[in-house]
Enzyme design. Structure first.
Site, mmCIF file in Angstrom:
data_model
loop_
_atom_site.group_PDB
_atom_site.id
_atom_site.type_symbol
_atom_site.label_atom_id
_atom_site.label_comp_id
_atom_site.label_asym_id
_atom_site.label_seq_id
_atom_site.Cartn_x
_atom_site.Cartn_y
_atom_site.Cartn_z
ATOM 1 N N LYS A 37 -56.483 -38.738 -53.409
ATOM 2 C CA LYS A 37 -57.553 -37.819 -52.995
ATOM 3 C C LYS A 37 -57.341 -37.197 -51.619
ATOM 4 O O LYS A 37 -57.924 -36.174 -51.309
ATOM 5 C CB LYS A 37 -58.916 -38.521 -53.051
ATOM 6 N N ARG A 65 -72.082 -49.966 -52.052
ATOM 7 C CA ARG A 65 -71.836 -48.607 -52.511
ATOM 8 C C ARG A 65 -71.919 -48.704 -54.030
ATOM 9 O O ARG A 65 -72.929 -49.197 -54.541
ATOM 10 C CB ARG A 65 -70.504 -48.066 -51.974
HETATM 11 C C1 LIG Z 1 -60.723 -43.691 -51.572
HETATM 12 C C2 LIG Z 1 -60.832 -44.848 -52.476
HETATM 13 C C3 LIG Z 1 -59.808 -45.819 -52.499
HETATM 14 C C4 LIG Z 1 -58.633 -45.780 -51.565
HETATM 15 O O1 LIG Z 1 -59.018 -46.235 -50.299
HETATM 16 P P1 LIG Z 1 -57.950 -46.390 -49.122
HETATM 17 O O2 LIG Z 1 -58.718 -47.076 -48.046
HETATM 18 O O3 LIG Z 1 -57.480 -45.036 -48.771
HETATM 19 O O4 LIG Z 1 -56.854 -47.262 -49.630
HETATM 20 C C5 LIG Z 1 -59.932 -46.850 -53.409
HETATM 21 N N1 LIG Z 1 -60.986 -46.939 -54.243
HETATM 22 C C6 LIG Z 1 -61.999 -46.037 -54.244
HETATM 23 C C7 LIG Z 1 -63.129 -46.208 -55.200
HETATM 24 C C8 LIG Z 1 -61.934 -44.967 -53.368
HETATM 25 O O5 LIG Z 1 -62.934 -44.061 -53.372
#
Ligand SMILES: *Cc1c(COP(=O)(O)O)cnc(C)c1O
Length: 371
Positions: free
Chosen positions: A36, A131
């Site tokens: 993302k 969350r």
């Molecule tokens: C963005 C996201 C991740 C990745 O998180 P990082 O801290 O960049 O490794 C993993 N799981 C979800 C649900 C996310 O939204």
């Protein structure tokens, strides 16, 4: 070369991925590479897959569709709960989606039926970060319903910590996730394929030497890109923290006082003028601003300091370093700065092999800050 630009060292990106694939693999944990942060720059996902990242994940269906258009055929998961209004697109583009709401899963089921497809579901469990996630006491009830739905395969369970509330993954909450996977398999005769133990904040726990139980997947973005574990913003041993840097160009360089003069109201972005008068300094302006990057997430070259920013200007106290107009200055980025720069149409994205990257200034160390 154009400025501003993100300079992406694909060799370093690959090294980070290879290293984490190997270290986590030794504990039976595969990586879902989270894309993302770089929707405008797909080259990174290719390098991750070469390095052995098992699948990709993104929070936005638009990004997954773009990867499909480029011909990415690997397993892609939608890691944010699907919007009701997007279920058809989710079915068409993603193999798996992470879910917490039965109404959405029912709609995914019927959309999958209409499309003649089968869709994988991972149920997210709330383990304290508050969350997304189904409360643990309600999980069996949701599993029972999901198993009844046609065209839906229950792939596994997962959790997300350290995002909204900063809850640290530990033996307690990760053990709970493993125990839930066992209890589901025992109660329903399933064999859950995926037990996804969180994001980059879970690496420290996973490599900490304790039992990793049923956890066999982590969803990683920040650690792969920035070589950091996000809980304490500590560099991960052996990983590159400068695989991606930001280069901006000097458009003004003057000696100026540190204190503004005249009657002082609000600044463009609400910041307060400096409290301490440090006399005159060498002040440099770079042609980049809040539209392009999160200035609070930049790491300036050692010996210089970011002292202000507005939409299109970044103001630097450059100490006693000469900075001519037209010169390029390289910055390190945290995740928030990276995401904004990656998505800014004004910032060019340039892939470079290590040999092409010019000798660089040493950058300030990463700072603690949550996005
Ligand atoms: C963005 C996201 C991740 C990745 O998180 P990082 O801290 O960049 O490794 C993993 N799981 C979800 C649900 C996310 O939204």
């Amino acid at each position: 070369m154009t400025t501003p630009r993100l300079q992406i060292d694909l060799d370093k990106i690959k090294h980070n991925a290879l290293t984490l694939v190997e270290r986590l693999g030794a504990h039976g944990i595969a990586i879902t590479g989270v894309t993302k942060a770089f929707p405008g720059y797909p080259g990174i996902a290719d390098v991750w897959l070469e390095a052995g990242v098992g699948g990709l994940g993104d929070s936005r269906v638009e990004n997954i569709e773009a990867m499909r258009r480029r011909g990415v055929a690997t397993r892609i998961s939608l890691i944010r709960s699907p919007m009701m209004s997007q279920v058809e697109r989710v079915i068409a583009a993603a193999d798996i989606s992470f879910n917490t709401e039965l109404d959405v899963i029912r709609k995914l089921s019927s959309a999958a039926g209409s499309a003649g497809r089968s869709h994988g579901v991972v149920l997210m469990v709330e383990l304290g970060d508050l969350r997304e996630g189904i409360m643990p006491d309600n999980l069996h009830e949701s599993v029972r319903e999901v198993l009844r739905l046609p065209n839906i395969q229950l792939k596994g369970i997962g959790t997300n910590l350290a995002c909204r509330s900063g809850v640290a993954p530990d033996q307690n909450n990760m053990g709970k996730l493993s125990a839930l996977a066992d209890s589901i398999d025992a109660a329903f005769g399933t064999a859950l394929e995926i037990v996804s133990g969180g994001n980059s904040a879970s690496i420290k726990w996973a490599l900490g030497g304790g039992s990793t139980g049923r956890i066999n997947d982590l969803r990683l973005g920040e650690s792969l890109l920035l070589g950091l574990e996000p809980l304490h913003r500590q560099p991960i041993d052996g990983l590159h923290g400068d695989a991606i840097t930001l280069v901006a160009e000097v458009i003004e360089h003057k000696v100026k006082p540190t204190q503004p003069w005249g009657e002082i109201g609000q600044t463009a972005f609400g910041a307060k003028p400096p409290a301490v008068n440090r006399g005159h300094i060498s002040q440099t302006i770079l042609a980049i601003g809040c539209q392009d990057v999160d200035p609070d997430g930049l790491r300036a070259p050692v010996g210089t300091r970011i002292i202000g920013a507005s939409s299109d200007h970044l103001v630097l106290d450059c100490g006693n370093r000469p900075m001519a107009v037209g010169a390029e200055v390289t910055f390190g980025l945290d995740y928030s700065a990276l995401v904004r720069a990656m998505t800014s149409p004004f910032v060019d994205k340039v892939a470079m092999a290590r040999k092409d990257v010019a000798e660089r200034d040493e950058l300030e160390p990463p700072r603690m800050r949550r996005c």
